[in-house]
Design a protein around this motif. Structure first.
Motif, short mmCIF file in Angstrom:
data_model
loop_
_atom_site.label_atom_id
_atom_site.label_comp_id
_atom_site.label_asym_id
_atom_site.label_seq_id
_atom_site.Cartn_x
_atom_site.Cartn_y
_atom_site.Cartn_z
N GLY A 1 -19.85 48.62 35.03
CA GLY A 1 -19.81 47.34 35.82
C GLY A 1 -19.16 46.30 35.20
O GLY A 1 -19.12 45.36 35.85
N THR A 2 -19.25 46.55 33.73
CA THR A 2 -18.91 45.48 33.05
C THR A 2 -17.40 45.14 32.99
O THR A 2 -16.56 46.00 33.19
CB THR A 2 -19.37 45.60 31.43
OG1 THR A 2 -20.73 45.65 31.38
CG2 THR A 2 -18.65 44.38 30.59
N THR A 3 -16.76 43.98 33.03
CA THR A 3 -15.20 43.56 33.20
C THR A 3 -14.86 43.08 31.80
O THR A 3 -15.63 42.56 30.80
CB THR A 3 -15.16 42.61 34.35
OG1 THR A 3 -15.76 41.35 33.89
CG2 THR A 3 -15.94 42.87 35.55
N GLY A 4 -13.53 43.12 31.68
CA GLY A 4 -12.67 42.45 30.61
C GLY A 4 -13.16 41.13 30.41
O GLY A 4 -13.23 40.63 29.41
N GLY A 5 -13.31 40.45 31.59
CA GLY A 5 -13.72 39.01 31.36
C GLY A 5 -15.06 38.67 30.89
O GLY A 5 -15.27 37.77 30.17
N GLN A 6 -15.98 39.73 30.81
CA GLN A 6 -17.36 39.56 29.91
C GLN A 6 -17.14 39.75 28.60
O GLN A 6 -18.07 39.44 27.94
CB GLN A 6 -18.12 40.54 30.79
CG GLN A 6 -18.54 40.07 32.22
CD GLN A 6 -19.64 41.03 32.91
OE1 GLN A 6 -18.85 42.13 33.31
NE2 GLN A 6 -20.83 40.86 33.17
N GLU B 1 -0.03 47.56 32.30
CA GLU B 1 -0.52 47.92 33.57
C GLU B 1 -1.94 47.90 34.25
O GLU B 1 -2.78 47.29 33.47
CB GLU B 1 -0.96 49.66 33.23
CG GLU B 1 -1.25 50.45 34.33
CD GLU B 1 -1.67 52.00 34.35
OE1 GLU B 1 -0.46 52.68 34.45
OE2 GLU B 1 -2.61 52.30 33.57
N GLY B 2 -2.02 47.34 35.50
CA GLY B 2 -3.29 46.97 36.09
C GLY B 2 -4.08 48.08 36.46
O GLY B 2 -3.84 49.25 36.19
N PRO B 3 -5.39 47.87 36.85
CA PRO B 3 -6.04 46.39 37.34
C PRO B 3 -6.78 46.07 36.37
O PRO B 3 -7.12 44.69 36.61
CB PRO B 3 -6.69 46.91 38.54
CG PRO B 3 -7.38 48.24 38.35
CD PRO B 3 -6.30 48.73 37.49
N ALA B 4 -7.17 46.70 35.04
CA ALA B 4 -8.09 46.01 34.17
C ALA B 4 -7.60 45.14 33.15
O ALA B 4 -6.32 45.42 32.81
CB ALA B 4 -8.84 47.37 33.64
N ARG B 5 -8.20 44.27 32.66
CA ARG B 5 -7.42 43.30 31.71
C ARG B 5 -8.77 42.86 30.99
O ARG B 5 -9.67 42.71 31.40
CB ARG B 5 -6.68 42.10 32.14
CG ARG B 5 -7.51 40.99 32.92
CD ARG B 5 -6.50 40.14 33.80
NE ARG B 5 -7.22 39.05 34.33
CZ ARG B 5 -7.53 38.95 35.54
NH1 ARG B 5 -7.51 39.94 36.46
NH2 ARG B 5 -8.05 37.93 36.18
N ILE B 6 -8.48 42.29 29.82
CA ILE B 6 -9.57 41.54 28.99
C ILE B 6 -9.14 40.24 28.71
O ILE B 6 -7.93 40.13 28.14
CB ILE B 6 -9.86 42.19 27.76
CG1 ILE B 6 -10.19 43.78 27.77
CG2 ILE B 6 -10.80 41.69 26.76
CD1 ILE B 6 -10.18 44.67 26.60
N ALA B 7 -9.82 39.27 29.23
CA ALA B 7 -9.09 37.98 29.00
C ALA B 7 -10.20 36.86 29.74
O ALA B 7 -10.76 37.26 30.07
CB ALA B 7 -7.81 38.02 30.14
#
Length: 599
Positions: A442-447, A479-485
């Motif tokens: 559930g963790t995202t790259g934004g976190q 490539e999406g959809p994941a990103r770290i930013a």
């Protein structure tokens, strides 16, 4: 008058002839692609800007070009301030600028095959607030004044064998059919080129550095599909591979075929389908369901065969990069090398593998002040000599049938300054923090993004780009959809939770305008990890990229014991895994560069 000033004047004349007071010029194509074919490079032709993201607005009395923080310096080098205002995004959107600058009563044109429906709605509302009107054009006015506009590529499609893809196209289409049934839809329009390539297990050569073909696909709830592509691209091998369940039509028939969806419930991704597609379905009496492309997440979560292919590509590519790093360390201090010559040499080392299909993007070969431009693109006009006292940054990658690579390394030419070593080590600390992160589902790259920035923040520093992007499997390097930013960098829309099988970059950096740039980039694989005493399976990263990190730029005193252990363990792995792919002299050099770093 300069060439680009003359082109701007010609476009304004064309707008006057077509009763328009302005026009929006995005850098994309009919598929909302990040990288586009030469025929769609309207922004570069009009302005001279060579970056991979941007847009322009031309009014009768003023014009503006919109770029993000990656291109703040580059756009000013390549585009004339006499003709263009420089506007930063996301601080200012095109719609907001139009609201403030479009004259009352103005008719502002847009090409409905180059914008999403959401953009159209936002721009229309902004212009209405200014008493102006957004007008769809049938023919793009830039094309009318571009006399030598290239034709779309005629490269043929090729088959991506199931043994490399890991799953058959029939199995993938069956998954899409199940999704359609669950969503209550009769069909879905797939417009993103890499989604089509992945779904059908085909590749192409229509976009430089991205192995895709210009096409559209409509997938139906029974698992069959209609593929719209130039007929000459479909070789007998490709036709046999596609089989009877994929009906092939001329790409020019796509717009008319949308009328056949009358009465159907059609899933269309609002982010990757242009406004013209949804408009055509609705006009035909179909119902548009604004749902995400069902291929995107499946494509991003690599299957075991794709992961194994990327591991093999990483060793092959790492060996080529090691040969280059040895070469640049020896040749650059002697003089005579330039940004272009260095990039060409690295290309040769990759080509020497015998398996390189293409580069994954034009190498960012940047020395000295050009290194401070994160997405710098070297040209004959900008090409600098690599000189002693500079930092040389090389961000590059290869396209192999079994994997797409992307890696950045920095090389000091001569002795680096104490400041360079400090900044490099802080970037390395952030890189290690992200590489060693452990996090719940559930963790995202934004976190996770702040992990890579904290060592820089602690010194009052930062970098103005995303920390990580997804990478395809012999597909798009972005490539999406994941990103770290940060929320303001590296993409739009909500952050995607990270899942096992995703491959993302880890590339924190530091840029001192006018002097040098630093970025350390490896690719990471999201994996499951069970921790002793833990109550749930966690997620973590496995570093895939194999290449030495320059030890002369590291200040060991700034590293913790754990960071030093990671660095030495990584270098030991690099030396071990690349050894079989290197000759004796290259291996001896690598072994010395991967020896343990001590305080």
């Amino acid at each position: 008058m300069s060439t680009h000033s003359a082109r701007l004047a010609a476009l304004r004349d064309q707008l006057t002839q077509t009763r328009l007071d302005g026009f929006v010029v995005p850098l994309t194509d009919e598929h909302m692609s990040e990288y586009v074919g030469a025929y769609a490079q309207r922004l570069a032709w009009l302005t001279g800007f060579q970056g991979s993201a941007g847009a322009a607005v031309v009014l009768s009395q003023e014009a503006a070009i919109f770029t993000d923080g990656r291109y703040t310096l580059q756009v000013r080098e390549q585009v004339s301030a006499d003709d263009w205002q420089f506007v930063g995004v996301p601080d200012t959107s095109i719609a907001a600028w139009l609201r403030d600058h479009a004259p009352a009563g103005a008719r502002i044109g847009y090409d409905p095959w180059l914008h999403t429906a959401a953009w159209v709605a936002e721009a229309r509302a902004a212009l209405a607030a200014a008493g102006a009107e957004l007008v769809a054009v049938e023919a793009n006015p830039v094309d009318a004044v571009w006399p030598d506009r290239p034709a779309p590529s005629d490269a043929v499609m090729t088959v991506q064998p199931d043994a490399v893809a890991g799953r058959s196209s029939a199995a993938k289409r069956a998954d899409v059919a199940d999704w359609l049934v669950g969503a209550g839809a009769d069909a879905t329009v797939i417009a993103a080129l890499d989604s089509i390539a992945w779904l059908l297990n085909v590749r192409g050569g229509d976009v430089a550095r991205t192995p895709v073909s210009l096409a559209y696909t409509i997938v139906h709830a029974d698992g069959t599909a209609d593929l719209f592509v130039a007929p000459d691209k479909v070789t007998p091998d490709v036709a046999e591979h596609l089989g009877n369940a994929v009906r092939v039509h001329d790409r020019t028939a796509f717009a008319a075929a949308l009328a056949d969806l009358s009465g159907k419930r059609v899933a269309i991704d609002p982010a990757f389908s242009v406004a013209a597609i949804a408009q055509a379905v609705e006009q035909a009496g179909g119902t548009v369901l604004p749902l995400r492309d069902p291929v995107i997440l499946a494509k991003a979560t690599k299957n075991p065969v794709e992961v194994a292919g990327h591991r093999a590509a990483s060793i092959r590519d790492g060996a080529a990069l090691t040969r280059f790093l040895r070469w640049i360390a020896a040749e650059a201090p002697r003089g005579g090398q330039t940004e272009l010559s260095a990039a060409a040499q690295l290309h040769r080392f990759r080509a020497d593998t015998g398996l390189l299909r293409d580069l994954s993007f034009d190498a960012i070969s940047a020395t000295g002040p050009h290194g401070a431009i994160p997405h710098y693109h070297v040209t004959d006009e900008s090409n600098l000599a690599i000189e002693t006292g500079q930092l040389y940054l090389i961000d590059s990658g290869g396209q192999y049938q079994d994997g797409t690579t992307d890696v950045t390394r920095v090389v000091p030419i001569g002795t680096p300054t104490a400041e360079m070593r400090d900044r490099f080590t802080r970037v390395l600390k952030g890189h290690i923090a992200l590489a060693t992160a452990v996090f719940p589902r559930g963790t995202t790259g934004g976190q996770l993004d702040s992990l890579a920035r904290l060592p820089l923040w602690q010194a009052g520093l930062d970098f103005a780009h995303g920390t990580g992007h997804g990478v395809g499997s012999f597909l798009s390097v972005h490539e999406g959809p994941a990103r770290i930013a940060k929320p303001s960098y590296g993409g739009t829309g909500p952050f995607e939770p990270l899942l096992p099988g995703m491959i993302l970059s880890n590339e924190p950096g530091y840029y001192k305008a006018g002097e040098y740039g630093i970025r350390i980039e490896n690719l990471l694989l999201v994996v499951e990890r069970d921790l002793p005493g833990g109550e749930a399976t966690m997620l973590a990263f496995e570093t895939l990229t194999l290449a030495p990190i320059d030890r002369d730029l590291i200040d060991p005193a700034l590293l913790t014991d754990a960071e030093l252990m990671w660095l030495n363990a990584y270098h030991a792995r690099v030396a071990e895994e690349l050894a079989p792919a290197l000759g004796a002299e290259d291996l001896a050099w690598l072994t010395s560069r991967c020896s343990p770093v001590a305080r």
